[in-house]
Design an enzyme around this catalytic site. Structure first.
Site, PDB file in Angstrom:
ATOM      1  CE  LYS A   1      -4.530   0.702   0.156  1.00 52.63           C
ATOM      2  NZ  LYS A   1      -5.595  -0.159  -0.374  1.00 52.63           N
TER       3      LYS A   1
ATOM      4  N   GLY B   1     -23.499   3.386   2.378  1.00 52.53           N
ATOM      5  CA  GLY B   1     -22.481   3.948   1.486  1.00 52.53           C
ATOM      6  C   GLY B   1     -22.939   3.758   0.059  1.00 52.53           C
ATOM      7  CE1 TYR B   2     -27.239   2.742  -3.598  1.00 50.09           C
ATOM      8  CE2 TYR B   2     -27.324   4.641  -5.055  1.00 50.09           C
ATOM      9  CZ  TYR B   2     -27.719   3.352  -4.737  1.00 50.09           C
ATOM     10  OH  TYR B   2     -28.579   2.667  -5.573  1.00 50.09           O
TER      11      TYR B   2
END
Ligand code: NAD
Length: 423
Positions: A113, A225-226
Site C-alpha cells: 500500500k 455507502g452509495y
C-alpha cells in the site's frame, strides 16, 4: 513473538487488531512461533520526501510512504491513498490486509500500500500531477511490474495512475503500463475494473444465499455507502430480484419498505449530491440503517461501523463486507451468537484486486480481454475463493472471518516455508 509488533502502546488500533487476527490464524494453524513473528512484521517500509512547487510558486515537501507488507507470493499489490490523515502505520495496516486478501483469492501478489499525507481537495490538477509524478520518481527504485504494482485508492483515480505510469516510464526509459493498475482503458486499463469490487461482492452473496438456502428473489437488502462499491452492488442485487429497502451516504439514509430503484437513487444522488430526499422514501440515520431487519446488509463506506454496542441489534441474515474493516473485533462473537453469516472483507471486496490482477496480466501479455471475459474470470475466482473459505470454516469449525484469515495466512506461510524464509 515480537511483542513490539503487537504492543498497543506502539501500534495504532487498526494495525494491532489486524495483527491479532493474523496471530489467531497462525495459532489455529499451529505455525511455528518464529514464522508467526515474520508474518506479523512488515517486510519493507519506505518513506520519502516529495518536494512540489505549488501553483503559487511556493515550495512544499510532502511525506509519503510505500509499504510492502509481504511479497512471498508475488509482487506487492495495493493502492495509493491521498489524504491528510495518512500515516505510515495506516499504510502498513492496509498493506497487511492486502496480503491476506490477495492470498484468499489466490492471485500471485503479495500485499502493499502507499499513501501521501496531503489534502487533495485543496490542490489543483496541475499540483496533483506534479505531486504524483514526483512520488513515482521517488519510489521508482522499489516498485515495478515484477516488484510492486500500485493502484488507485482513496482520492486517487485513473488519471492519477496515468500520471504515475508516465513518470515511471520516463525513469526506466520505456513505456511500462504494467507498473500500475486502474489506468484509463486507453493506457492499458482493464474492462470491468469499475464494477469489479461490487460484482465480486455480489458473487459471494449469491454463494452465501445458496449455502443458506435463502432465495435471492425478493430478499431484502440494505446498503450503507452509495459510492462505487455500494451503488453498483445495490444495482446488481436489484437485477437479481432482491428488494433494496434502504441505502445511505455520508449525509444520511433513506428507507422504502416496497423497495427503492437503485438506478433512480443514483440519478438522484448525481443531481443533488446525496441519496437523501429521494422521492417516496423515508429519512433514517446511518445508525438506524444498520439495525434494520433485512436479509442482506452491505456496509460499503467506513471502518468500524459494526461495534459491540450495535451488533446485538443487527437483524441481517448475511453481512457482506464490501468496505474494508467495517466490523470491530469485539462484534464478531456477538454476530456469531446471533447467527449472522459474515462474508469478511478480505473475501467480499477482493473482486477489485482480482480485476487489477487481470489488468496486470493483460499488460504483461500485451493483450486485451473483453468485458465478458473479465467478468467470467472474476466470477470463477470469487466462487472458488468463497468455496475455499466455506470449506475451511466447516472443516475447522470456525466462523467465516477466522476461516478466511486461516486460508490467507496459511497460503502465505506455506509459500514462505517453501522458499525457506525461516527467521
Ligand atoms: P466511494 O468514495 O466511491 O464511496 C463511499 C460512499 O460512502 C459514499 O457514498 C459516501 O458518501 C459514503 N459515506 C462516507 N461516509 C459515510 C458515513 N459516515 N455513513 C454512510 N456513508 C458514508 O468509495 P468506494 O470505492 O465505494 O469504497 C467504499 C468502501 O469499499 C471503502 O471501505 C473501500 O476501502 C472499500 N473498497 C473499495 C474498493 C473499490 O474498488 N472501490 C475495493 C476494495 C474495498
Amino acid at each position: 513473538m515480537n511483542e513490539s509488533a503487537l504492543s498497543t502502546a506502539t501500534q495504532p488500533t487498526q494495525l494491532g487488531l489486524a495483527l491479532q487476527r493474523v496471530r489467531a490464524a497462525a495459532e489455529a494453524l499451529d505455525l511455528p512461533e518464529a514464522l508467526c513473528e515474520l508474518l506479523c512484521t512488515p517486510q519493507r517500509q519506505f518513506t520519502v520526501a516529495v518536494p512540489v512547487v505549488l501553483d503559487s510558486r511556493e515550495q512544499r515537501v510532502f511525506r509519503a510512504h510505500r509499504v510492502q507488507y509481504n511479497t512471498a507470493r508475488g509482487p506487492g499489490k495495493g493502492g495509493i491513498r491521498y489524504h491528510p490523515d495518512v500515516t505510515l502505520d495506516e499504510v502498513t495496516t492496509l498493506a497487511c490486509w492486502m496480503t491476506w486478501k490477495c492470498a484468499v483469492v489466490d492471485i500471485p501478489f503479495g500485499g502493499a500500500k502507499g499513501g501521501i499525507t496531503c489534502n487533495p481537495r485543496e490542490m489543483s490538477p496541475a499540483e496533483l500531477e506534479r505531486l504524483t509524478k514526483q512520488y513515482a520518481r521517488e519510489i521508482a527504485p522499489i516498485i515495478g511490474p515484477y516488484v510492486d504494482v500500485p493502484g488507485p485508492d482513496v482520492y486517487t483515480d485513473a488519471q492519477t495512475m496515468a500520471w504515475f505510469m508516465d513518470a515511471y516510464s520516463t525513469v526506466v526509459g520505456h513505456v511500462e503500463p504494467a507498473v500500475v493498475t486502474g489506468k484509463p482503458i486507453e493506457l492499458g486499463g482493464s474492462e470491468g475494473r469499475d464494477e469489479a469490487t461490487a460484482m465480486g461482492c455480489v458473487h459471494t452473496i449469491v454463494e452465501a444465499a445458496r449455502h443458506l438456502e435463502l432465495p435471492l428473489e425478493g430478499a431484502t437488502v440494505v446498503v450503507q455507502g452509495y459510492g462505487n462499491a455500494g451503488s453498483i452492488a445495490a444495482r446488481l442485487l436489484g437485477e437479481r430480484g432482491c428488494r433494496v429497502i434502504a441505502v445511505s451516504d455520508s449525509r444520511g439514509g433513506i428507507y422504502g419498505a416496497d423497495g427503492l430503484d437503485p438506478v433512480a437513487v443514483l440519478c438522484h444522488k448525481a443531481e443533488t449530491g446525496s441519496v437523501v430526499g429521494f422521492l417516496g422514501s423515508k429519512e433514517i440515520t446511518n445508525e438506524e440503517l444498520v439495525e434494520l431487519e433485512c436479509d442482506i446488509l452491505v456496509p460499503a463506506a467506513l471502518e468500524n461501523v459494526i461495534t459491540a454496542e450495535n451488533a446485538p441489534r443487527l437483524r441481517a441474515k448475511i453481512l457482506a463486507e464490501a468496505a474494508n474493516g467495517p466490523t470491530m473485533t469485539e462484534a464478531d462473537p456477538i454476530l456469531a451468537d446471533n447467527g449472522v453469516f459474515v462474508i469478511p472483507d478480505i473475501l467480499a471486496n477482493a473482486g477489485g484486486v482480482t480485476v487489477s490482477y487481470f489488468e496486470w496480466a493483460q499488460n504483461l501479455g500485451r493483450t486485451r480481454w473483453s468485458r465478458r471475459e473479465v467478468n467470467e474470470r472474476l466470477e470463477a475466482v470469487m466462487k472458488e475463493a468463497f468455496a475455499a473459505v466455506l470449506r475451511t470454516s466447516q472443516e475447522q469449525n470456525v466462523g467465516m472471518r477466522s476461516a478466511a484469515y486461516m486460508l490467507g495466512v496459511g497460503r502465505v506461510a506455506e509459500t514462505m516455508q517453501l522458499r525457506g524464509w525461516r527467521p
